[in-house]
Design a protein around this motif. Structure first.
Motif: not given
Lengths: 388, 327
Positions: B32-33, B58-59, B61, B63, B66, B85
Motif C-alpha cells: 500500500e502506497d 501500489n496494491s 488495500i 492485505e 497482497i 503498512q
C-alpha cells in the motif's frame, strides 16, 4: 427443485436428449465445437467415465479404511473435463480440492490424489511439471495465487503478443461456497486492476456441505465479479461441450490480453460433500433424483450415440474403467506409508536448526525403540470432518 | 578498504532493496502506497523512478491479496517484497502467511520455493493511534516454515534485507519503526554475518541482556548506566527470532550466569518465553538466577499517552538487573 434462479440464461450446446443445438447468441461458442473431431468427443467421454469410475472406487477404498477421506466429484464431470480441455496445454491451473477431473486433463497421476487423501502426504505432485497446482483446502486461497501468477505473466510479456508459443493464461477453480471468502473478492479486484490473463471457474454445485447456495449469495454467482470489473457468464455445467467451448473462448481471450472472466458452471453435487458427510440430513432425495436425471455422462452418451458411435466404444470404456479401478485398488493397498523424515524435510528450503534438531531427536528416539516401521492404516483409522 | 557511509535505518533498507533490485530483475516491491509516495515511512522512496511500475507498484488495500498474489508471483519465479503498512494491519493476511506462504514448500515436498519477503514496520514509541504500535513477531516465529528477523541498526538493516531477499524461504522482516531515523555506519562492501546469527554488541561479565529490534538501543543504554554502578552487562542482539541462535546466548550465560530477555511485545508466550525455557535447558548448571523477562504488558497496546508506561525502558531493565543480581 432447481436453484431459485434457474431461469437465468446460460450457455447450453447440448439438449437433455443429447442434440447439438446452439441459440444464436451462443454462436461463437458453437463454432468452437465445430472445430472438434470425433476423437475429441470420444476423449471427453472416456475421461468423464474414467473419473466417475475412479471416484466410485476411491469412495469404496475410503469405506474400507484405505483412505482417511474422499471428496467425490460425481455429477461434476462435464464441468471438469470440459473446462479442463478448454485450458491450453501450457496454461496453469489452480484447483480447489475436488478437481480430480481437471487433473486428468493435465496428466496428473490419479494415485498422487489418492496418496493425499490417504493421508500419506499433503499433495506432493510437481506443479511446475503438471501445471496443475496443489489442491487448496482453505477455500479461495488459490484464487489469489492464480492471480499473482497471472500478474507475473503480464510482467514477463507473456500475454497478448499473438504468438501461441509465447502467450499463456491461468485458470482457478472454486465452488459456490468459496465465493463467500474474502480472498475470492480480493482476487477479482487484483485481477481486474492488473487486467490479468485469467479465468475464474466457479463450479456452482449448489451445496457447501449442508448450506444451499442461497446462504452464500443474493445474486447469481456469475455476476459476483462485475462490481470488481470481472465480467461473468453462466454455462450449463452438466454440458461438457458448453463447458469446453466457454472455457476455451475465455482462456483464449485472456491469453490475447482481454483480461479476466468469471465462468459460473451450474452443476450439482450428486454425492456427499465428503465421505464424512450425510446429505440425507439436509436435502430432499427428490432434488437429487432430479439432478441424477440430468447426469452429464448420460447426456453426452446420447450425443455420441446420435453421432453414430456404437456399443463397442461404450463397452471398451467400461472395460477400461474396470481395469483402472483394479489398478487403483492394487496401488492403494501397496502404497507404503511415509518415512518419519518426511515430516521434517522441506519445511524450509534451507536448513533450520530447530527442525534439524527435532528430526535427529525423533530418529534417535525411534532407533532406541527398535526403529520406525511405516505401517498401513487399518479400518480403525480415525475419521474426521475434513474439508468444507 | 571498506566503503562506509552513514545512513538511517530507513535509508539503509532502501539502499539494500535498491541493490537487490539492480542485481536481480525478478525482485519486485509492492504494497500500500509504496510506489510514488515511497511508503508511509518513505522506505521505498525513489525506487519507482529507477525501476518503473512493473517492478514497484501500489496494491489495493487488501492485505490477504497482497500476500496471496506475492505467493503466486513467487510460483512464477519472482522474488516479491511485500510491504504491510503497519504491524496491526497484518492480520487480514494471517491465513495467507500462516497456512499458505509458510506451508507451500512442505505441501509440495520441495517442488515450490517461496522466496517472499514481508516487510513489517513494527513496535511502538511513536505516539500513534491504535493498531500502529504492535509487536506481532511471536505469531510468526511460532509458525513452521517462516523465517523471522529484525535489524536493530543501519548496517544490519542494509545487509539483512538483502539476505532476506536472497533466501529461498519466506522471511518476515520486522522493521523497528521508532528507530527508522537512527543513523549508523553502513559498510557497503562487506556483509557482517548471516541473518540468523546473534551478535554481541557489548561485552560484560555480570549479566547478559538478550534482545532485538527497537529494544537493542535501550539495552545498550541500560548497560551504560550499569557500568557507572560497576556492573558489567553483556548485550546480545539476537537479530533472528526464527531460528534463534541459542548457542550464542548460551555461551554468554555460561560466562555471566544471569540472563535478562527484553522486547516490546508482551512476555506471555513470547520470544522471551522461548529463550528462557531453552536457556534453562542449555545452562541449568551455570545459572545463578532465574531468567528474567522484561517486556510490554499482556494488554492491548495502550493509547499513546500511556505507552511510556507500557514500553520497557532502561530503568525497567536496571530494576531487572538488580533482581537477577540479588540471587
Amino acid at each position: 427443485m432447481t436453484s431459485p434462479d434457474s431461469e437465468i440464461p446460460m450457455v447450453q450446446l447440448l439438449t437433455l436428449d443429447g442434440e447439438f443445438s446452439a441459440a444464436r447468441e451462443y454462436a461463437e461458442y458453437a463454432e468452437l465445437i465445430r472445430e472438434l473431431r470425433e476423437a475429441d468427443f470420444l476423449k471427453f467421454y472416456r475421461d468423464m467415465a474414467r473419473i466417475r469410475r475412479f471416484d466410485n472406487e476411491a469412495t469404496a477404498l475410503q469405506r474400507q479404511g484405505q483412505m482417511g477421506l474422499w471428496v467425490p466429484a460425481v455429477g461434476q464431470e462435464a464441468a471438469q473435463i470440459g473446462s479442463g480441455y478448454g485450458v491450453g496445454p501450457n496454461d496453469h491451473i489452480f484447483p480447489s480440492y475436488r478437481e480430480h477431473g481437471v487433473a486428468i486433463t493435465h496428466g496428473v497421476d490419479l494415485m498422487s490424489i489418492v496418496k493425499m487423501y490417504r493421508g500419506a502426504n499433503h499433495g506432493g505432485w510437481n506443479p511446475h511439471e503438471t501445471r496443475f497446482h496443489l489442491y487448496a483446502i482453505v477455500l479461495g486461497t488459490q484464487a489469489l495465487h492464480a492471480t499473482g501468477y497471472a500478474m507475473g505473466l503480464n510482467f514477463e510479456g507473456r500475454v497478448g503478443t499473438g504468438d501461441p508459443e509465447n502467450d499463456l493464461a491461468v485458470i482457478t477453480y472454486f465452488g459456490d461456497g468459496a465465493t463467500a471468502e474474502g480472498d475470492i473478492s480480493e482476487a477479482f479486484l487484483f485481477a481486474a486492476t492488473h487486467n490479468t490473463p485469467q479465468v475464474f471457474f466457479c463450479q456452482n454445485n449448489q451445496w457447501a456441505i449442508s448450506s444451499p447456495v442461497g446462504t452464500q449469495t443474493k445474486v447469481p454467482l456469475y455476476k459476483r465479479g462485475e462490481g470488481f470489473g470481472v465480467p461473468g457468464i453462466r454455462v450449463d455445467g452438466n454440458d461438457v461441450l458448453a463447458c469446453y467451448a466457454v472455457t476455451k473462448k475465455h482462456m483464449d481471450d485472456a491469453r490475447g490480453g482481454k483480461g479476466p472472466t468469471l465462468i459460473e458452471a451450474l452443476t450439482y453435487r450428486i454425492g456427499a460433500h465428503t465421505t464424512s458427510d450425510d446429505p440425507s440430513k439436509y436435502r430432499d432425495s427428490a432434488e437429487v433424483e432430479y439432478w441424477k436425471a440430468r447426469d452429464p455422462l448420460i447426456r453426452f452418451e446420447k450425443f455420441l450415440r446420435n453421432q453414430g458411435v456404437g456399443q463397442d466404444f461404450f463397452d471398451e470404456v467400461e472395460a477400461a474403467g474396470d481395469q483402472l479401478a483394479t489398478e487403483v485398488r492394487e496401488a492403494t493397498f501397496a502404497m507404503a506409508d511415509p518415512e518419519l523424515e518426511m515430516m521434517f524435510d522441506h519445511v524450509y528450503s534451507e536448513p533450520h536448526p530447530l527442525i534439524e534438531e527435532q528430526k535427529a531427536w525423533l530418529q534417535g528416539y525411534e532407533e532406541s525403540l527398535g526403529g520406525h516401521t511405516p505401517e498401513t492404516p487399518g479400518d480403525d483409522s480415525v475419521s474426521y470432518g475434513g474439508t468444507r | 578498504m571498506s566503503n562506509m557511509v552513514e545512513l538511517s535505518i530507513a535509508k539503509a533498507i532502501n539502499a539494500g532493496i535498491r541493490k537487490a533490485m539492480q542485481e536481480n530483475d525478478k525482485v519486485l516491491v509492492f504494497g500500500e502506497d509504496v510506489a510514488r509516495l515511497g511508503g508511509v515511512f518513505r522506505v521505498t522512496e525513489g525506487l519507482l523512478d529507477e525501476f518503473g511500475e512493473k517492478r514497484i507498484f501500489n496494491s489495493p488495500i487488501a492485505e490477504s491479496g497482497i500476500v496471496g498474489t506475492a505467493i503466486g508471483l513467487a510460483m512464477r519465479g519472482f522474488r516479491p517484497i511485500a510491504e504491510i503498512q503497519f504491524d496491526g494491519f497484518i492480520y487480514p493476511a494471517f491465513d495467507q502467511i500462516v497456512s499458505q506462504l509458510a506451508k507451500l514448500t512442505n505441501r509440495s515436498e520441495g517442488f515450490l520455493q517461496m522466496p517472499v519477503v514481508i516487510r513489517v514496520p513494527y513496535g511502538g514509541g511513536i505516539g500513534a493511534v491504535e493498531h500502529h504500535s504492535e509487536s506481532p513477531e511471536a505469531y510468526f516465529a511460532h509458525t513452521a516454515g517462516l523465517r523471522v528477523i529484525s535489524p536493530s541498526n543501519a548496517n544490519d538493516a542494509y545487509w539483512m534485507i538483502q539476505q532476506a531477499i536472497k533466501s529461498p524461504d519466506p522471511v518476515m522482516f520486522f522493521e523497528p519503526k521508532r528507530r527508522y531515523w537512527q543513523k549508523g555506519q553502513v559498510d557497503l562492501d562487506q556483509a557482517p554475518i548471516d541473518m540468523h546469527s546473534a551478535v554481541t554488541l557489548r561485552a560484560g561479565s555480570d549479566v547478559t541482556i538478550a534482545t532485538y529490534g527497537p529494544m537493542v538501543v535501550t539495552a545498550l543504554q541500560a548497560a551504560e548506566i550499569a557500568a557507572q554502578e560497576g556492573i558489567n552487562i553483556e548485550v546480545i542482539d539476537i537479530r533472528s527470532m526464527s531460528p534463534i541462535d541459542f548457542g550464542h546466548i548460551a555461551e554468554s550465560v555460561k560466562k555471566t550466569g544471569r540472563l535478562i530477555v527484553t522486547h516490546e511485545a508482551g512476555t506471555f508466550v513470547s520470544i522471551s518465553s522461548e529463550i528462557a525455557a531453552r536457556i534453562a535447558e542449555l545452562c541449568f548448571y551455570y545459572l545463578e538466577a532465574p531468567v528474567i523477562r522484561v517486556g510490554g504488558f499482556d494488554v492491548p497496546y495502550p493509547a499513546a499517552k500511556l505507552e511510556e508506561l507500557y514500553l520497557p525502558d532502561a530503568d525497567r531493565l536496571m530494576e531487572a538487573v538488580d533482581r537477577v543480581l540479588a540471587y
